[in-house]
Design a protein around this motif. Structure first.
Motif: not given
Ligand SMILES: [Zn+2]
Length: 163
Positions: A104-118
């Protein structure tokens, strides 16, 4: 032919003759292991576990092996296969999620959810654990080698199909 005999299990005592690694600088690394298998038929206990002594014909070392009863052996094998199936499901789900979030292309200033590295860790763990558990479940015959580490290094107990 190895026909199954009720109450017994056929195994092979594997004596590792040599384990050499060659190459590495100019040639690709190759590991050469040579061994000799000796067939044994061991008796299963009615219930619980018991210890049997097997003498390796190659080096005359007496080895101790633990043999579990049929029901316990089957339970352990089924448990491994069930866990392998769970790993496969988790792998597919985590992989799908990781691709979905990572692509996904995230909006400026928004980081990937915590669940992503998990989910990325889950992909790696289940990718390794799944096949290991599957093979462990397929090959589990309830016979395991006991004894000091030095003897276990040159000896293995291998399941024999149909035994
Ligand atoms: Zn031996």
């Amino acid at each position: 032919m190895n026909r199954p005999i009720p109450g017994t299990v056929q195994v092979a005592v594997r004596h590792i003759l040599s384990d050499q690694v060659s190459g590495g600088i100019f040639r690709p690394r190759t590991r050469t292991i040579t061994w000799r298998d000796s067939p044994f038929r061991v008796r299963r206990p009615q219930s619980g576990r018991h210890t049997v002594e097997l003498t390796c014909p190659v080096c005359d070392t007496s080895l101790l092996a633990e043999v579990a009863d049929q029901a316990r052996t089957r339970r352990t094998a089924v448990l491994c296969l069930v866990l392998a199936a769970v790993c496969a499901v988790v792998l597919v789900a985590a992989l799908g999620y990781a691709f979905h979030e990572g692509g996904r292309t995230l909006p400026e200033g928004q980081s990937l959810p915590v669940l992503f590295p998990v989910s990325v860790i889950a992909v790696f763990v289940t990718f390794v654990a799944g096949p290991v558990l599957y093979l462990a479940g397929r090959n589990h015959n309830g016979v395991s080698l006991l004894g000091p580490w030095r003897e276990r290094r040159v000896h293995q107990i291998k399941p024999v199909r149909g035994g």
